[in-house]
Design a protein around this motif. Structure first.
Motif, PDB file in Angstrom:
ATOM      1  N   SER A  29       0.814  -1.213   0.000  1.00  0.00           N
ATOM      2  CA  SER A  29       0.000   0.000   0.000  1.00  0.00           C
ATOM      3  C   SER A  29       0.849   1.264   0.000  1.00  0.00           C
ATOM      4  O   SER A  29       0.486   2.275  -0.616  1.00  0.00           O
ATOM      5  CB  SER A  29      -0.962   0.000   1.191  1.00  0.00           C
ATOM      6  OG  SER A  29      -0.253  -0.067   2.417  1.00  0.00           O
ATOM      7  N   LYS A  30       1.980   1.251   0.683  1.00  0.00           N
ATOM      8  CA  LYS A  30       2.845   2.429   0.727  1.00  0.00           C
ATOM      9  C   LYS A  30       3.421   2.713  -0.658  1.00  0.00           C
ATOM     10  O   LYS A  30       3.530   3.877  -1.074  1.00  0.00           O
ATOM     11  CB  LYS A  30       3.971   2.222   1.738  1.00  0.00           C
ATOM     12  CG  LYS A  30       4.801   3.471   2.012  1.00  0.00           C
ATOM     13  CD  LYS A  30       4.005   4.519   2.772  1.00  0.00           C
ATOM     14  CE  LYS A  30       4.856   5.683   3.211  1.00  0.00           C
ATOM     15  NZ  LYS A  30       4.082   6.717   3.942  1.00  0.00           N
ATOM     16  N   THR A  31       3.784   1.653  -1.356  1.00  0.00           N
ATOM     17  CA  THR A  31       4.318   1.822  -2.702  1.00  0.00           C
ATOM     18  C   THR A  31       3.236   2.322  -3.648  1.00  0.00           C
ATOM     19  O   THR A  31       3.484   3.192  -4.495  1.00  0.00           O
ATOM     20  CB  THR A  31       4.903   0.497  -3.216  1.00  0.00           C
ATOM     21  OG1 THR A  31       5.902   0.035  -2.305  1.00  0.00           O
ATOM     22  CG2 THR A  31       5.516   0.666  -4.588  1.00  0.00           C
ATOM     23  N   GLU A  32       2.035   1.797  -3.515  1.00  0.00           N
ATOM     24  CA  GLU A  32       0.916   2.293  -4.315  1.00  0.00           C
ATOM     25  C   GLU A  32       0.698   3.783  -4.091  1.00  0.00           C
ATOM     26  O   GLU A  32       0.459   4.542  -5.040  1.00  0.00           O
ATOM     27  CB  GLU A  32      -0.366   1.527  -3.966  1.00  0.00           C
ATOM     28  CG  GLU A  32      -0.442   0.127  -4.545  1.00  0.00           C
ATOM     29  CD  GLU A  32      -1.772  -0.543  -4.245  1.00  0.00           C
ATOM     30  OE1 GLU A  32      -2.560   0.007  -3.452  1.00  0.00           O
ATOM     31  OE2 GLU A  32      -2.022  -1.623  -4.815  1.00  0.00           O
ATOM     32  N   GLN A  33       0.793   4.196  -2.829  1.00  0.00           N
ATOM     33  CA  GLN A  33       0.606   5.609  -2.508  1.00  0.00           C
ATOM     34  C   GLN A  33       1.723   6.449  -3.125  1.00  0.00           C
ATOM     35  O   GLN A  33       1.485   7.553  -3.640  1.00  0.00           O
ATOM     36  CB  GLN A  33       0.564   5.820  -0.994  1.00  0.00           C
ATOM     37  CG  GLN A  33       0.240   7.257  -0.598  1.00  0.00           C
ATOM     38  CD  GLN A  33       0.331   7.488   0.899  1.00  0.00           C
ATOM     39  OE1 GLN A  33       0.829   6.640   1.647  1.00  0.00           O
ATOM     40  NE2 GLN A  33      -0.139   8.646   1.351  1.00  0.00           N
TER      41      GLN A  33
ATOM     42  N   THR B 267      10.125  19.976 -19.859  1.00  0.00           N
ATOM     43  CA  THR B 267       9.676  18.784 -19.141  1.00  0.00           C
ATOM     44  C   THR B 267       9.397  19.136 -17.680  1.00  0.00           C
ATOM     45  O   THR B 267      10.045  20.005 -17.101  1.00  0.00           O
ATOM     46  CB  THR B 267      10.721  17.665 -19.175  1.00  0.00           C
ATOM     47  OG1 THR B 267      11.841  18.020 -18.357  1.00  0.00           O
ATOM     48  CG2 THR B 267      11.180  17.377 -20.591  1.00  0.00           C
ATOM     49  N   ILE B 268       8.422  18.463 -17.134  1.00  0.00           N
ATOM     50  CA  ILE B 268       8.200  18.437 -15.685  1.00  0.00           C
ATOM     51  C   ILE B 268       8.302  16.975 -15.296  1.00  0.00           C
ATOM     52  O   ILE B 268       7.618  16.122 -15.867  1.00  0.00           O
ATOM     53  CB  ILE B 268       6.829  19.020 -15.307  1.00  0.00           C
ATOM     54  CG1 ILE B 268       6.695  20.452 -15.830  1.00  0.00           C
ATOM     55  CG2 ILE B 268       6.640  18.986 -13.792  1.00  0.00           C
ATOM     56  CD1 ILE B 268       5.321  21.068 -15.594  1.00  0.00           C
ATOM     57  N   GLU B 269       9.178  16.643 -14.353  1.00  0.00           N
ATOM     58  CA  GLU B 269       9.505  15.245 -14.105  1.00  0.00           C
ATOM     59  C   GLU B 269       9.838  14.975 -12.636  1.00  0.00           C
ATOM     60  O   GLU B 269      10.952  14.550 -12.316  1.00  0.00           O
ATOM     61  CB  GLU B 269      10.665  14.810 -15.000  1.00  0.00           C
ATOM     62  CG  GLU B 269      11.851  15.773 -15.029  1.00  0.00           C
ATOM     63  CD  GLU B 269      12.923  15.341 -16.014  1.00  0.00           C
ATOM     64  OE1 GLU B 269      13.552  14.279 -15.782  1.00  0.00           O
ATOM     65  OE2 GLU B 269      13.120  16.052 -17.013  1.00  0.00           O
ATOM     66  N   PRO B 270       8.903  15.223 -11.734  1.00  0.00           N
ATOM     67  CA  PRO B 270       9.210  15.047 -10.308  1.00  0.00           C
ATOM     68  C   PRO B 270       9.661  13.634  -9.965  1.00  0.00           C
ATOM     69  O   PRO B 270       9.066  12.648 -10.404  1.00  0.00           O
ATOM     70  CB  PRO B 270       7.891  15.393  -9.615  1.00  0.00           C
ATOM     71  CG  PRO B 270       6.851  15.205 -10.676  1.00  0.00           C
ATOM     72  CD  PRO B 270       7.507  15.580 -11.959  1.00  0.00           C
ATOM     73  N   MET B 271      10.733  13.564  -9.202  1.00  0.00           N
ATOM     74  CA  MET B 271      11.211  12.317  -8.604  1.00  0.00           C
ATOM     75  C   MET B 271      10.896  12.397  -7.113  1.00  0.00           C
ATOM     76  O   MET B 271      11.337  13.339  -6.439  1.00  0.00           O
ATOM     77  CB  MET B 271      12.705  12.148  -8.848  1.00  0.00           C
ATOM     78  CG  MET B 271      13.047  11.773 -10.275  1.00  0.00           C
ATOM     79  SD  MET B 271      14.634  12.434 -10.853  1.00  0.00           S
ATOM     80  CE  MET B 271      14.105  14.001 -11.551  1.00  0.00           C
ATOM     81  N   VAL B 272      10.146  11.437  -6.620  1.00  0.00           N
ATOM     82  CA  VAL B 272       9.613  11.491  -5.263  1.00  0.00           C
ATOM     83  C   VAL B 272      10.072  10.262  -4.491  1.00  0.00           C
ATOM     84  O   VAL B 272       9.980   9.129  -4.994  1.00  0.00           O
ATOM     85  CB  VAL B 272       8.070  11.576  -5.288  1.00  0.00           C
ATOM     86  CG1 VAL B 272       7.498  11.518  -3.880  1.00  0.00           C
ATOM     87  CG2 VAL B 272       7.627  12.858  -5.998  1.00  0.00           C
ATOM     88  N   ASN B 273      10.557  10.483  -3.276  1.00  0.00           N
ATOM     89  CA  ASN B 273      11.066   9.405  -2.432  1.00  0.00           C
ATOM     90  C   ASN B 273      10.151   9.154  -1.245  1.00  0.00           C
ATOM     91  O   ASN B 273       9.571  10.092  -0.694  1.00  0.00           O
ATOM     92  CB  ASN B 273      12.457   9.746  -1.902  1.00  0.00           C
ATOM     93  CG  ASN B 273      13.481   9.966  -2.991  1.00  0.00           C
ATOM     94  OD1 ASN B 273      13.265   9.583  -4.150  1.00  0.00           O
ATOM     95  ND2 ASN B 273      14.599  10.575  -2.636  1.00  0.00           N
ATOM     96  N   ILE B 274      10.100   7.894  -0.823  1.00  0.00           N
ATOM     97  CA  ILE B 274       9.384   7.571   0.414  1.00  0.00           C
ATOM     98  C   ILE B 274      10.123   8.176   1.615  1.00  0.00           C
ATOM     99  O   ILE B 274       9.506   8.672   2.551  1.00  0.00           O
ATOM    100  CB  ILE B 274       9.222   6.053   0.579  1.00  0.00           C
ATOM    101  CG1 ILE B 274       8.119   5.537  -0.368  1.00  0.00           C
ATOM    102  CG2 ILE B 274       8.899   5.683   2.020  1.00  0.00           C
ATOM    103  CD1 ILE B 274       7.856   4.048  -0.266  1.00  0.00           C
TER     104      ILE B 274
END
Length: 248
Positions: A117-121, A199-206
């Motif tokens: 679920s965390k990865t899905e989020q 480009t808009i290309e957000p990289m998001v980390n847990i």
């Protein structure tokens, strides 16, 4: 200097972007436990050749592949490899398509089989943050409005935005002005004008936003080993609002 694109140039980039979006649709059908990112890379190169296009990043500063394939804690610029993907992995496939001299750039993160679920989020928030940034890409706004919208949303959801890698202008070459950070202060930076394409290309980390580089000099991964996702579109600023060039 920021190079403004003519309607004709934007239309040519749109054709390139539609081809790129089509490839992502095909990749989505291929992603499953057991496939390798090298197989995906070969599929992409073959698909492009069949449609009269080339992978622009192959050969760029010595890069050897048609795609970047970043798995789990790899933030970006992962090398395709022959190791099979496992159930529960996530993988980001990033590519730049050259169709008759017009470039387009897009990345998507895919779940491999069943993820928690965390990865899905993480995947959901990262994709949504991209569209939060696109909403701000209107004539008269500033570059900082894009990054502020992304950062505010992502951090509000409990994740972090990578600072080291950002979006960029694109046209006849991969990287042009302006630089497009995915964080920052609203009302700051270059004013958006009709004809800008970037480009808009957000990289998001847990976990934390800090990254470290692998010895290969290309691949970045999260410093704390947490998962990272990325979604990217190429967009054009028009008098009628932002136009996403890399979707069907």
């Amino acid at each position: 200097m920021i190079i403004l694109k003519s309607p004709r140039e934007i239309e040519n980039m749109r054709r390139s972007g539609v081809l790129l979006a089509t490839i992502h649709q095909e990749i989505a059908k291929l992603i499953k436990p057991g496939i390798t990112t090298m197989e995906i890379d070969r599929f992409v190169e073959g698909f492009l050749k069949k449609h009269g296009a080339t992978p622009e990043q192959k050969g760029y500063k010595g890069y050897e592949f048609a795609t970047c394939a970043s798995i789990n804690d790899e933030v970006c610029h992962g090398f395709p490899r022959k190791t099979p993907l496992n159930n529960g992995d996530i993988v980001t496939i990033d590519m730049v398509v050259n169709l008759n001299g017009a470039l387009s750039d897009s990345a998507w993160s895919y779940a491999v089989g069943d993820v928690d679920s965390k990865t899905e989020q993480l995947l959901k928030v990262t994709e949504e943050s991209l569209y939060k940034g696109i909403e701000q890409s209107v004539e008269g706004n500033r570059i900082g409005d894009i990054g502020h919208a992304i950062q505010t949303y992502v951090e509000g959801e409990g994740f972090s935005v990578v600072r080291r890698f950002i979006g960029h202008g694109i046209g006849s070459t991969i990287h042009e002005k302006p630089e497009v950070p995915h964080f920052g202060v609203a009302g700051r930076g270059s004013r958006l004008r009709e004809g800008m394409v970037f480009t808009i290309e957000p990289m998001v980390n847990i976990g934390d936003f800090e990254v470290k580089m692998d010895d290969n000099g290309w691949t970045a991964r999260t410093e704390d080993g947490s998962l990272s996702a990325q979604f990217e579109h190429t967009i054009a600023v028009t008098k009628d609002g932002p136009v996403i060039l890399t979707r069907l």
